[in-house]
Design a protein around this motif. Structure first.
Motif, PDB file in Angstrom:
ATOM      1  N   GLY A  85      -6.460   8.648   6.178  1.00  0.00           N
ATOM      2  CA  GLY A  85      -6.757   7.696   5.111  1.00  0.00           C
ATOM      3  C   GLY A  85      -5.939   7.885   3.857  1.00  0.00           C
ATOM      4  O   GLY A  85      -5.754   6.943   3.080  1.00  0.00           O
ATOM      5  N   THR A  86      -5.442   9.102   3.618  1.00  0.00           N
ATOM      6  CA  THR A  86      -4.630   9.311   2.423  1.00  0.00           C
ATOM      7  C   THR A  86      -3.229   8.725   2.557  1.00  0.00           C
ATOM      8  O   THR A  86      -2.581   8.417   1.554  1.00  0.00           O
ATOM      9  CB  THR A  86      -4.480  10.812   2.111  1.00  0.00           C
ATOM     10  N   ALA A  87      -2.763   8.551   3.793  1.00  0.00           N
ATOM     11  CA  ALA A  87      -1.361   8.201   4.006  1.00  0.00           C
ATOM     12  C   ALA A  87      -0.963   6.799   3.509  1.00  0.00           C
ATOM     13  O   ALA A  87       0.088   6.654   2.867  1.00  0.00           O
ATOM     14  CB  ALA A  87      -0.997   8.364   5.477  1.00  0.00           C
ATOM     15  N   PRO A  88      -1.726   5.730   3.811  1.00  0.00           N
ATOM     16  CA  PRO A  88      -1.216   4.391   3.476  1.00  0.00           C
ATOM     17  C   PRO A  88      -0.934   4.154   2.000  1.00  0.00           C
ATOM     18  O   PRO A  88       0.069   3.515   1.658  1.00  0.00           O
ATOM     19  CB  PRO A  88      -2.329   3.454   3.981  1.00  0.00           C
ATOM     20  N   LEU A  89      -1.790   4.653   1.102  1.00  0.00           N
ATOM     21  CA  LEU A  89      -1.536   4.452  -0.318  1.00  0.00           C
ATOM     22  C   LEU A  89      -0.258   5.170  -0.746  1.00  0.00           C
ATOM     23  O   LEU A  89       0.536   4.627  -1.524  1.00  0.00           O
ATOM     24  CB  LEU A  89      -2.721   4.952  -1.146  1.00  0.00           C
ATOM     25  N   VAL A  90      -0.067   6.372  -0.226  1.00  0.00           N
ATOM     26  CA  VAL A  90       1.145   7.117  -0.577  1.00  0.00           C
ATOM     27  C   VAL A  90       2.374   6.413   0.004  1.00  0.00           C
ATOM     28  O   VAL A  90       3.418   6.317  -0.653  1.00  0.00           O
ATOM     29  CB  VAL A  90       1.053   8.567  -0.066  1.00  0.00           C
ATOM     30  N   VAL A  91       2.253   5.901   1.233  1.00  0.00           N
ATOM     31  CA  VAL A  91       3.369   5.166   1.844  1.00  0.00           C
ATOM     32  C   VAL A  91       3.713   3.942   1.012  1.00  0.00           C
ATOM     33  O   VAL A  91       4.892   3.611   0.816  1.00  0.00           O
ATOM     34  CB  VAL A  91       3.027   4.748   3.293  1.00  0.00           C
ATOM     35  N   THR A  92       2.709   3.252   0.495  1.00  0.00           N
ATOM     36  CA  THR A  92       2.942   2.068  -0.327  1.00  0.00           C
ATOM     37  C   THR A  92       3.805   2.412  -1.545  1.00  0.00           C
ATOM     38  O   THR A  92       4.769   1.708  -1.868  1.00  0.00           O
ATOM     39  CB  THR A  92       1.601   1.471  -0.790  1.00  0.00           C
ATOM     40  N   VAL A 113      -4.507  -2.719   1.415  1.00  0.00           N
ATOM     41  CA  VAL A 113      -4.133  -1.307   1.500  1.00  0.00           C
ATOM     42  C   VAL A 113      -5.072  -0.456   0.649  1.00  0.00           C
ATOM     43  O   VAL A 113      -5.540   0.609   1.081  1.00  0.00           O
ATOM     44  CB  VAL A 113      -2.670  -1.111   1.050  1.00  0.00           C
ATOM     45  N   ALA A 114      -5.365  -0.921  -0.566  1.00  0.00           N
ATOM     46  CA  ALA A 114      -6.216  -0.148  -1.463  1.00  0.00           C
ATOM     47  C   ALA A 114      -7.631  -0.005  -0.912  1.00  0.00           C
ATOM     48  O   ALA A 114      -8.213   1.093  -0.927  1.00  0.00           O
ATOM     49  CB  ALA A 114      -6.251  -0.808  -2.843  1.00  0.00           C
ATOM     50  N   VAL A 169     -12.548  -4.586   6.361  1.00  0.00           N
ATOM     51  CA  VAL A 169     -12.240  -5.459   5.223  1.00  0.00           C
ATOM     52  C   VAL A 169     -10.772  -5.327   4.835  1.00  0.00           C
ATOM     53  O   VAL A 169     -10.072  -6.330   4.610  1.00  0.00           O
ATOM     54  CB  VAL A 169     -13.143  -5.128   4.022  1.00  0.00           C
ATOM     55  N   GLY A 170     -10.273  -4.087   4.749  1.00  0.00           N
ATOM     56  CA  GLY A 170      -8.880  -3.872   4.378  1.00  0.00           C
ATOM     57  C   GLY A 170      -7.918  -4.483   5.375  1.00  0.00           C
ATOM     58  O   GLY A 170      -6.927  -5.126   4.990  1.00  0.00           O
ATOM     59  N   ILE A 171      -8.189  -4.290   6.663  1.00  0.00           N
ATOM     60  CA  ILE A 171      -7.330  -4.870   7.702  1.00  0.00           C
ATOM     61  C   ILE A 171      -7.341  -6.397   7.611  1.00  0.00           C
ATOM     62  O   ILE A 171      -6.308  -7.054   7.726  1.00  0.00           O
ATOM     63  CB  ILE A 171      -7.789  -4.413   9.103  1.00  0.00           C
ATOM     64  N   SER A 172      -8.517  -6.964   7.377  1.00  0.00           N
ATOM     65  CA  SER A 172      -8.625  -8.423   7.285  1.00  0.00           C
ATOM     66  C   SER A 172      -7.787  -8.961   6.126  1.00  0.00           C
ATOM     67  O   SER A 172      -7.111  -9.991   6.252  1.00  0.00           O
ATOM     68  CB  SER A 172     -10.093  -8.822   7.090  1.00  0.00           C
ATOM     69  N   LEU A 173      -7.806  -8.263   4.998  1.00  0.00           N
ATOM     70  CA  LEU A 173      -7.004  -8.697   3.862  1.00  0.00           C
ATOM     71  C   LEU A 173      -5.508  -8.623   4.164  1.00  0.00           C
ATOM     72  O   LEU A 173      -4.743  -9.531   3.814  1.00  0.00           O
ATOM     73  CB  LEU A 173      -7.323  -7.817   2.640  1.00  0.00           C
ATOM     74  N   MET A 174      -5.089  -7.558   4.843  1.00  0.00           N
ATOM     75  CA  MET A 174      -3.665  -7.420   5.164  1.00  0.00           C
ATOM     76  C   MET A 174      -3.209  -8.486   6.137  1.00  0.00           C
ATOM     77  O   MET A 174      -2.132  -9.095   5.996  1.00  0.00           O
ATOM     78  CB  MET A 174      -3.393  -6.035   5.753  1.00  0.00           C
ATOM     79  N   LEU A 175      -4.017  -8.748   7.155  1.00  0.00           N
ATOM     80  CA  LEU A 175      -3.633  -9.741   8.160  1.00  0.00           C
ATOM     81  C   LEU A 175      -3.698 -11.155   7.586  1.00  0.00           C
ATOM     82  O   LEU A 175      -2.923 -12.011   7.970  1.00  0.00           O
ATOM     83  CB  LEU A 175      -4.532  -9.621   9.394  1.00  0.00           C
ATOM     84  N   TYR A 176      -4.636 -11.379   6.657  1.00  0.00           N
ATOM     85  CA  TYR A 176      -4.725 -12.699   6.010  1.00  0.00           C
ATOM     86  C   TYR A 176      -3.448 -12.997   5.237  1.00  0.00           C
ATOM     87  O   TYR A 176      -2.964 -14.130   5.212  1.00  0.00           O
ATOM     88  CB  TYR A 176      -5.931 -12.710   5.060  1.00  0.00           C
ATOM     89  N   ALA A 177      -2.871 -11.933   4.642  1.00  0.00           N
ATOM     90  CA  ALA A 177      -1.680 -12.131   3.818  1.00  0.00           C
ATOM     91  C   ALA A 177      -0.411 -12.188   4.638  1.00  0.00           C
ATOM     92  O   ALA A 177       0.627 -12.625   4.139  1.00  0.00           O
ATOM     93  CB  ALA A 177      -1.563 -11.001   2.795  1.00  0.00           C
TER      94      ALA A 177
END
Length: 283
Positions: A94-101, A120-121, A274-282
């Motif tokens: 869980g720590t990785a995606p924010l740092v990758v961003t 992502v957040a 929820v996070g995945i849904s937001l990413m796929l929506y965008a």
């Protein structure tokens, strides 16, 4: 991110959580990672004869990534030896995606729109926060050594994700890149095991060989799919979507390892959706 890329990343998430569970099942972590790393190296050495060699521009990234992966494996071994799978895995992933961003924005020039950034957040911060909330040891105190190891694992994941995202795009051959990456990173852990277990290693490996080699195949498949996806979509959404493996990891912790699921992990799974849904929506 196309539907095909999303499906590939979700399959990678499933296989990644599964091979990590296999590694956790083998209680001697040096034996587990010797089998997984050694098996992946052997398979990759054969595959390297049949796939294109990565372009010259990719080799500095391959070297850097191999070193980062060895550090990641050492930290993952440490975190699995200190804490529950159902907690260590969510924290590390869980720590990785924010740092990758952040790293992708700084070093690769990628930017996210508002929906992707929110996804992502939510997926990352929520999962990490809830995982830490539920992490208590003896006398109701946080397990700080386990926590530090898991967080450090997450930082190493973020670092090699960005390095490989750039390297695989420069390679001209995602399959060739993953084959040579596995060869370069996979020899060090078995070499250390040979040194550390002097004459005892084969006897220790034999009972776990089938399970460990299955983990090797799954680890190659999981990361190969992610590297391919990184050539087709921005790094940050791929990294975040990949962390849907946290849901699988929480389920494995409950069903296989009989760890208590509880409210925090239910909330974590919900936030990831929820996070995945937001990413796929965008996308």
């Amino acid at each position: 991110m196309t539907s095909l890329v999303a499906v590939a990343v979700l399959l990678a998430a499933l296989t990644h959580a599964t091979w990590n569970a296999i590694a956790h099942t083998i209680r001697d972590q040096l034996v587990a990672f010797t089998l997984i790393a050694g098996g992946a190296t052997a398979i990759s050495a054969v595959a390297a004869f049949f796939v294109p060699l990565p372009h010259a521009a990719a080799w500095p990234y391959l070297v850097a990534s191999a070193l980062l992966h060895v550090g990641y494996q050492a930290l993952l071994m440490r975190s699995f030896s200190l804490g529950d799978f159902g907690q260590m895995y969510p924290i590390a992933r869980g720590t990785a995606p924010l740092v990758v961003t952040v790293l992708a924005a700084v070093f690769v020039g990628e930017s996210l729109d508002a929906w992707q950034g929110a996804g992502v957040a939510v997926a990352s911060a929520g999962l990490v926060g809830v995982a830490l909330w539920g992490m208590k040891g003896a006398k109701n105190k946080p397990q700080w050594p386990a926590l530090v190891a898991a967080l450090a694992t997450g930082l190493s994941i973020a670092a090699y994700t960005v390095v490989d995202g750039v390297g695989v795009r420069a390679s001209g051959s995602p399959i060739g890149y993953i084959a040579w990456l596995m060869i370069m990173e996979g020899v060090l852990v078995p070499a250390y095991a040979v040194y550390a277990r002097r004459g005892q290693l084969l006897a220790q490996l034999r009972p776990h060989a089938p399970l460990g080699l299955l983990g090797a195949v799954l680890s190659m498949l999981a990361y190969g799919l992610v590297l391919w996806a990184q050539t087709r979509a921005p790094l940050a959404p791929v990294a975040a979507l990949r962390e849907s493996s946290i849901i699988v990891g929480a389920a494995i912790g409950t069903v296989v390892f009989k760890e208590r699921f509880g409210g925090p992990r239910i909330a974590a799974a919900g936030l990831m959706v929820v996070g995945i849904s937001l990413m796929l929506y965008a996308s």
